[in-house]
Design a protein around this motif. Sequence first.
Motif, mmCIF file in Angstrom:
data_model
loop_
_atom_site.group_PDB
_atom_site.id
_atom_site.type_symbol
_atom_site.label_atom_id
_atom_site.label_comp_id
_atom_site.label_asym_id
_atom_site.label_seq_id
_atom_site.Cartn_x
_atom_site.Cartn_y
_atom_site.Cartn_z
ATOM 1 N N GLU A 113 0.838 -1.208 0.000
ATOM 2 C CA GLU A 113 0.000 0.000 0.000
ATOM 3 C C GLU A 113 0.872 1.257 0.000
ATOM 4 N N ILE A 114 1.922 1.259 0.801
ATOM 5 C CA ILE A 114 2.833 2.409 0.842
ATOM 6 C C ILE A 114 3.530 2.570 -0.510
ATOM 7 N N LEU A 115 4.015 1.476 -1.051
ATOM 8 C CA LEU A 115 4.745 1.540 -2.322
ATOM 9 C C LEU A 115 3.846 2.002 -3.462
ATOM 10 N N GLU A 116 2.564 1.697 -3.384
ATOM 11 C CA GLU A 116 1.628 2.161 -4.413
ATOM 12 C C GLU A 116 1.346 3.658 -4.283
ATOM 13 N N ARG A 117 1.366 4.183 -3.068
ATOM 14 C CA ARG A 117 1.087 5.606 -2.846
ATOM 15 C C ARG A 117 2.237 6.508 -3.260
ATOM 16 N N TYR A 118 3.449 5.987 -3.197
ATOM 17 C CA TYR A 118 4.623 6.796 -3.505
ATOM 18 C C TYR A 118 5.258 6.323 -4.805
ATOM 19 N N GLU A 119 5.598 7.281 -5.624
ATOM 20 C CA GLU A 119 6.157 7.005 -6.938
ATOM 21 C C GLU A 119 7.500 6.282 -6.831
ATOM 22 N N PRO A 120 7.719 5.275 -7.677
ATOM 23 C CA PRO A 120 9.043 4.637 -7.704
ATOM 24 C C PRO A 120 10.134 5.690 -7.914
ATOM 25 N N GLY A 121 11.200 5.566 -7.150
ATOM 26 C CA GLY A 121 12.283 6.532 -7.204
ATOM 27 C C GLY A 121 12.170 7.634 -6.166
ATOM 28 N N SER A 122 10.992 7.782 -5.545
ATOM 29 C CA SER A 122 10.831 8.795 -4.500
ATOM 30 C C SER A 122 11.564 8.335 -3.238
ATOM 31 N N GLU A 123 11.831 9.294 -2.352
ATOM 32 C CA GLU A 123 12.539 8.964 -1.117
ATOM 33 C C GLU A 123 11.805 7.901 -0.314
ATOM 34 N N HIS B 239 9.471 5.674 -1.343
ATOM 35 C CA HIS B 239 9.442 4.389 -2.051
ATOM 36 C C HIS B 239 10.784 3.670 -1.903
ATOM 37 N N ASN B 240 11.869 4.402 -2.131
ATOM 38 C CA ASN B 240 13.197 3.794 -1.996
ATOM 39 C C ASN B 240 13.467 3.336 -0.572
ATOM 40 N N ALA B 241 13.115 4.175 0.394
ATOM 41 C CA ALA B 241 13.387 3.852 1.797
ATOM 42 C C ALA B 241 12.592 2.635 2.252
ATOM 43 N N ILE B 242 11.308 2.602 1.946
ATOM 44 C CA ILE B 242 10.471 1.465 2.370
ATOM 45 C C ILE B 242 10.948 0.184 1.699
ATOM 46 N N SER B 243 11.332 0.280 0.448
ATOM 47 C CA SER B 243 11.851 -0.904 -0.249
ATOM 48 C C SER B 243 13.094 -1.449 0.447
ATOM 49 N N LYS B 244 14.010 -0.552 0.839
ATOM 50 C CA LYS B 244 15.229 -0.980 1.522
ATOM 51 C C LYS B 244 14.951 -1.438 2.952
ATOM 52 N N ALA B 245 13.987 -0.799 3.597
ATOM 53 C CA ALA B 245 13.697 -1.089 5.008
ATOM 54 C C ALA B 245 12.839 -2.328 5.194
ATOM 55 N N ARG B 246 12.249 -2.854 4.137
ATOM 56 C CA ARG B 246 11.290 -3.956 4.262
ATOM 57 C C ARG B 246 11.796 -5.105 5.141
ATOM 58 N N PRO B 247 13.024 -5.609 4.957
ATOM 59 C CA PRO B 247 13.487 -6.699 5.840
ATOM 60 C C PRO B 247 13.564 -6.282 7.314
ATOM 61 N N TYR B 248 14.070 -5.076 7.576
ATOM 62 C CA TYR B 248 14.162 -4.570 8.946
ATOM 63 C C TYR B 248 12.770 -4.452 9.562
ATOM 64 N N LEU B 249 11.847 -3.855 8.832
ATOM 65 C CA LEU B 249 10.480 -3.676 9.331
ATOM 66 C C LEU B 249 9.796 -5.020 9.540
ATOM 67 N N GLY B 250 9.979 -5.924 8.592
ATOM 68 C CA GLY B 250 9.378 -7.260 8.712
ATOM 69 C C GLY B 250 9.895 -8.010 9.922
ATOM 70 N N ALA B 251 11.181 -7.852 10.223
ATOM 71 C CA ALA B 251 11.757 -8.511 11.397
ATOM 72 C C ALA B 251 11.141 -7.953 12.681
ATOM 73 N N ALA B 252 10.952 -6.633 12.747
ATOM 74 C CA ALA B 252 10.339 -6.018 13.934
ATOM 75 C C ALA B 252 8.901 -6.499 14.100
ATOM 76 N N VAL B 253 8.160 -6.568 13.008
ATOM 77 C CA VAL B 253 6.778 -7.077 13.056
ATOM 78 C C VAL B 253 6.789 -8.529 13.519
ATOM 79 N N GLY B 254 7.692 -9.326 12.976
ATOM 80 C CA GLY B 254 7.786 -10.738 13.366
ATOM 81 C C GLY B 254 8.112 -10.922 14.839
ATOM 82 N N ARG B 255 9.040 -10.118 15.342
ATOM 83 C CA ARG B 255 9.382 -10.215 16.773
ATOM 84 C C ARG B 255 8.189 -9.839 17.641
ATOM 85 N N THR B 256 7.441 -8.836 17.223
ATOM 86 C CA THR B 256 6.270 -8.421 17.996
ATOM 87 C C THR B 256 5.207 -9.508 17.982
#
Length: 144
Positions: free
Chosen positions: A106-116, A118-135
């Motif tokens: 949903e976030i990636l669809e709202r922000y244009e590819p190449g935007s800050e 979009h790029n950040a969420i794409s790179k952060a996905r493993p980190y964010l997923g790990a935090a969600v998994g731990r929770t």
Amino acid sequence: MSEGDRDLLVAAAWLHDIGYAPDLRDTGFHPLDGARYLETLGAPSRLVRLVAHHSGAVYEAEQRGLTAELAVYDREDSPVLDALIYADMTTGPAGQSFVFDSRIDEILERYEPGSEVHNAISKARPYLGAAVGRTLARLGDQPT
């Protein structure tokens, strides 16, 4: 989680996006703008740091050239930060519930590819997923 940590988590969940308020906009990077504002109010330092670092903010700070500014606020690696990330990464902009992968999409669809973002969420996905998994594991919803 202690009662104090639960109260802190609730406060951080309520305030994590305060930096989007137009009157608080300084850098245009809402985690940093929100943390700076809370700091001027004398908010507890842990709350300020959680707002500054919510949802992998360091990844977007890198995209925006604001790494040094964000680094003023130490990031805590804790169940509280994980739970804040979980709350943000399973709730949409209108309060709707999402599973993690759908929220990221949903976030990636709202922000244009190449935007800050979009790029950040794409790179952060493993980190964010790990935090969600731990929770989820702490809640007993899935194994670590």
